[in-house]
Design a protein around this motif. Structure first.
Motif, mmCIF file in Angstrom:
data_model
loop_
_atom_site.group_PDB
_atom_site.id
_atom_site.type_symbol
_atom_site.label_atom_id
_atom_site.label_comp_id
_atom_site.label_asym_id
_atom_site.label_seq_id
_atom_site.Cartn_x
_atom_site.Cartn_y
_atom_site.Cartn_z
ATOM 1 N N LEU B 9 -58.162 44.911 -71.027
ATOM 2 C CA LEU B 9 -56.822 44.778 -71.600
ATOM 3 C C LEU B 9 -56.562 43.384 -72.184
ATOM 4 O O LEU B 9 -55.944 43.241 -73.236
ATOM 5 C CB LEU B 9 -55.795 45.078 -70.502
ATOM 6 C CG LEU B 9 -54.437 45.632 -70.902
ATOM 7 C CD1 LEU B 9 -54.583 46.876 -71.768
ATOM 8 C CD2 LEU B 9 -53.632 45.972 -69.657
ATOM 9 N N PHE B 37 -41.536 38.222 -75.908
ATOM 10 C CA PHE B 37 -41.443 39.561 -76.500
ATOM 11 C C PHE B 37 -42.017 40.552 -75.504
ATOM 12 O O PHE B 37 -43.222 40.619 -75.294
ATOM 13 C CB PHE B 37 -42.153 39.596 -77.860
ATOM 14 C CG PHE B 37 -41.356 38.853 -78.900
ATOM 15 C CD1 PHE B 37 -41.371 37.472 -78.953
ATOM 16 C CD2 PHE B 37 -40.521 39.540 -79.779
ATOM 17 C CE1 PHE B 37 -40.585 36.783 -79.873
ATOM 18 C CE2 PHE B 37 -39.743 38.861 -80.698
ATOM 19 C CZ PHE B 37 -39.776 37.474 -80.748
ATOM 20 N N SER B 39 -42.856 44.168 -74.136
ATOM 21 C CA SER B 39 -43.246 45.416 -74.788
ATOM 22 C C SER B 39 -43.135 46.585 -73.831
ATOM 23 O O SER B 39 -43.460 46.459 -72.657
ATOM 24 C CB SER B 39 -44.689 45.321 -75.271
ATOM 25 O OG SER B 39 -44.825 44.216 -76.125
ATOM 26 N N TYR B 40 -42.688 47.710 -74.344
ATOM 27 C CA TYR B 40 -42.625 48.909 -73.522
ATOM 28 C C TYR B 40 -42.799 50.127 -74.403
ATOM 29 O O TYR B 40 -42.710 50.041 -75.630
ATOM 30 C CB TYR B 40 -41.311 48.959 -72.733
ATOM 31 C CG TYR B 40 -40.069 49.211 -73.551
ATOM 32 C CD1 TYR B 40 -39.626 48.273 -74.484
ATOM 33 C CD2 TYR B 40 -39.327 50.379 -73.386
ATOM 34 C CE1 TYR B 40 -38.484 48.499 -75.222
ATOM 35 C CE2 TYR B 40 -38.178 50.604 -74.125
ATOM 36 C CZ TYR B 40 -37.763 49.660 -75.041
ATOM 37 O OH TYR B 40 -36.635 49.881 -75.776
ATOM 38 N N VAL B 41 -43.107 51.261 -73.751
ATOM 39 C CA VAL B 41 -43.302 52.503 -74.497
ATOM 40 C C VAL B 41 -42.039 53.334 -74.354
ATOM 41 O O VAL B 41 -41.580 53.588 -73.236
ATOM 42 C CB VAL B 41 -44.519 53.290 -73.962
ATOM 43 C CG1 VAL B 41 -44.723 54.561 -74.771
ATOM 44 C CG2 VAL B 41 -45.780 52.430 -74.017
ATOM 45 N N ALA B 46 -44.470 52.197 -79.041
ATOM 46 C CA ALA B 46 -44.426 50.850 -78.450
ATOM 47 C C ALA B 46 -43.350 50.045 -79.159
ATOM 48 O O ALA B 46 -43.270 50.042 -80.378
ATOM 49 C CB ALA B 46 -45.780 50.171 -78.596
ATOM 50 N N ILE B 47 -42.501 49.406 -78.368
ATOM 51 C CA ILE B 47 -41.420 48.584 -78.911
ATOM 52 C C ILE B 47 -41.478 47.232 -78.223
ATOM 53 O O ILE B 47 -41.799 47.159 -77.036
ATOM 54 C CB ILE B 47 -40.037 49.220 -78.626
ATOM 55 C CG1 ILE B 47 -39.990 50.670 -79.116
ATOM 56 C CG2 ILE B 47 -38.913 48.416 -79.262
ATOM 57 C CD1 ILE B 47 -38.648 51.357 -78.900
ATOM 58 N N SER B 48 -41.155 46.182 -78.919
ATOM 59 C CA SER B 48 -41.028 44.904 -78.218
ATOM 60 C C SER B 48 -39.673 44.279 -78.509
ATOM 61 O O SER B 48 -39.143 44.378 -79.613
ATOM 62 C CB SER B 48 -42.185 43.965 -78.543
ATOM 63 O OG SER B 48 -41.918 43.241 -79.694
ATOM 64 N N PRO B 50 -37.147 40.805 -77.708
ATOM 65 C CA PRO B 50 -37.096 39.430 -77.207
ATOM 66 C C PRO B 50 -36.170 39.311 -75.995
ATOM 67 O O PRO B 50 -35.062 39.838 -76.002
ATOM 68 C CB PRO B 50 -36.535 38.625 -78.389
ATOM 69 C CG PRO B 50 -35.893 39.607 -79.301
ATOM 70 C CD PRO B 50 -36.488 40.948 -79.031
ATOM 71 N N SER B 81 -46.057 44.283 -70.460
ATOM 72 C CA SER B 81 -46.740 43.142 -71.066
ATOM 73 C C SER B 81 -45.710 42.292 -71.795
ATOM 74 O O SER B 81 -44.651 42.784 -72.202
ATOM 75 C CB SER B 81 -47.868 43.582 -71.999
ATOM 76 O OG SER B 81 -47.417 43.764 -73.307
ATOM 77 N N THR B 83 -45.396 38.804 -74.565
ATOM 78 C CA THR B 83 -46.074 37.825 -75.420
ATOM 79 C C THR B 83 -45.113 36.700 -75.770
ATOM 80 O O THR B 83 -43.951 36.934 -76.113
ATOM 81 C CB THR B 83 -46.577 38.507 -76.712
ATOM 82 O OG1 THR B 83 -47.561 39.482 -76.371
ATOM 83 C CG2 THR B 83 -47.201 37.493 -77.661
ATOM 84 N N THR B 107 -50.363 36.258 -73.939
ATOM 85 C CA THR B 107 -49.974 37.632 -73.637
ATOM 86 C C THR B 107 -50.294 37.910 -72.175
ATOM 87 O O THR B 107 -51.412 37.651 -71.715
ATOM 88 C CB THR B 107 -50.707 38.626 -74.558
ATOM 89 O OG1 THR B 107 -50.328 38.367 -75.910
ATOM 90 C CG2 THR B 107 -50.314 40.073 -74.236
ATOM 91 N N PHE B 109 -50.092 40.539 -68.735
ATOM 92 C CA PHE B 109 -50.007 41.912 -68.254
ATOM 93 C C PHE B 109 -49.757 41.860 -66.762
ATOM 94 O O PHE B 109 -50.370 41.049 -66.067
ATOM 95 C CB PHE B 109 -51.323 42.659 -68.509
ATOM 96 C CG PHE B 109 -51.708 42.689 -69.950
ATOM 97 C CD1 PHE B 109 -51.244 43.697 -70.778
ATOM 98 C CD2 PHE B 109 -52.525 41.701 -70.483
ATOM 99 C CE1 PHE B 109 -51.591 43.713 -72.122
ATOM 100 C CE2 PHE B 109 -52.878 41.715 -71.825
ATOM 101 C CZ PHE B 109 -52.402 42.723 -72.652
#
Lengths: 220, 220
Positions: B9, B37, B39-41, B46-48, B50, B81, B83, B107, B109
């Motif tokens: 990953l 940023f 991120s999630y599903v 997938a969207i990120s 701030p 995750s 970033t 990034t 995780f």
């Protein structure tokens, strides 16, 4: 110019009074930057990666190496989302939970295709460079066939999008205005410094107008 | 202090010579900012988004409303995750494809838990405010029980991470150094302006030391 339709994916639920679906407002946010956070799913995990982009009309363009994991995953999924954010101020309230930031943020959702046609690839790469520094492309060593072939260019058609803009002052609980806590904004902005010449460059090469203009326009 | 293990990953495949897995280097990137940023599903996409964060040791903290769609999705997935990126310069090469940016990006995780314990929630909210502006929390109107209850606080244990840092000059094709193209760097940085007092604040409230220090430390 109009607005993107409010749908399940782009609908802003939290802080919806700061949301806009207006295309012009969203395009302005995109045009004020050139780095977007592109999100994709890898091994079941959502990841976002900063990438340079350009916008032409309702389309956003990205490029990368032919082996770029993110772009390949996005092309396979045929869909992508990208978020662009500009930070404008810290909002320092009288209570912790009313602390915030002033910002402009846009999230785009769209379908993705790989661009194969030579002339269109070159036009898009030109747009990405010029989106970073206006008028730069025509000053460069022309792109060659090997470079064109070895570059992956993708086009995202923006199908759905939303923006959030906060640009107001501190908003505290009514009873907190009587406290002695200092409250206010601290403006934040991104600025550029003077250009630093590559040491390998012969002295006779003068700083071109597009660089002088870029630095002057983004200095303060 | 050591390094995160290189796994599927977090392994940086493209541009791996700029990658680091060193915890100290990654923590420095995190500590240089306060917006990540995340991120999630959502509905397969997938969207990120701030979000403000803080870091304490190998843990990153986020907060939001109890109905925050992103945090709720992340808690349900038990994984997330994030970033963080700082832009340091434009890298303007002699050819288009060698254009780049100097940057520091990390990034992360990790696994996610919701924090329920009152004292720990308050400690984390304090860390998030002080991560934005050092020493601010203790100057504020104290947080109350209603606010603590209505705030969702999540802890991400960083299990895997990678950073990418580019901090060098222009790197062109050998044969391009003979061309007359201007090449170089344009430094970019984020700066703050003078603090703007909330108009609702009585005149006798002076600008506190933590604000003066913050502005002075981030002005240039």
């Amino acid at each position: 110019m109009s607005s993107y339709t409010k749908q399940k994916l782009n609908k802003v639920v939290r802080g919806s009074k700061r949301a806009t679906y207006n295309k012009e407002a969203i395009n302005q946010i995109l045009d004020a930057g050139f780095i977007g956070f592109v999100s994709y799913v890898y091994e079941g995990t959502a990841i976002s990666i900063p990438m340079a982009y350009s916008r032409i009309g309702d389309k956003v363009y990205l490029h990368g190496s032919l082996k770029n994991r993110m772009l390949l995953a996005a092309i396979e999924a045929e869909r992508m989302s990208m978020t662009v954010m500009h930070l404008d101020a810290l909002v320092l309230a009288r209570s912790g939970l009313h602390h915030s930031v002033n910002y402009r943020s846009a999230t785009l959702f769209g379908s993705l295709v790989k661009i194969e046609e030579r002339e269109k690839k070159v036009e898009i790469l030109k747009s990405i460079i010029n989106y970073m520094v206006p008028d730069r492309w025509d000053s460069l060593r022309p792109i060659n066939e090997k470079e064109i072939k070895s570059t992956l260019v993708v086009e995202m058609s923006i199908e759905s999008a939303s923006a959030k803009i906060r640009d107001v002052g501190v908003q505290d609980e009514k009873e907190d205005y009587d406290t002695d806590v200092w409250a206010g904004l601290v403006p934040i902005r991104q600025v550029v410094g003077d250009a630093i010449r590559d040491e390998m460059m012969p002295d006779h090469i003068k700083t071109p107008e597009h660089i002088i203009n870029y630095v002057n326009n983004n200095k303060n």
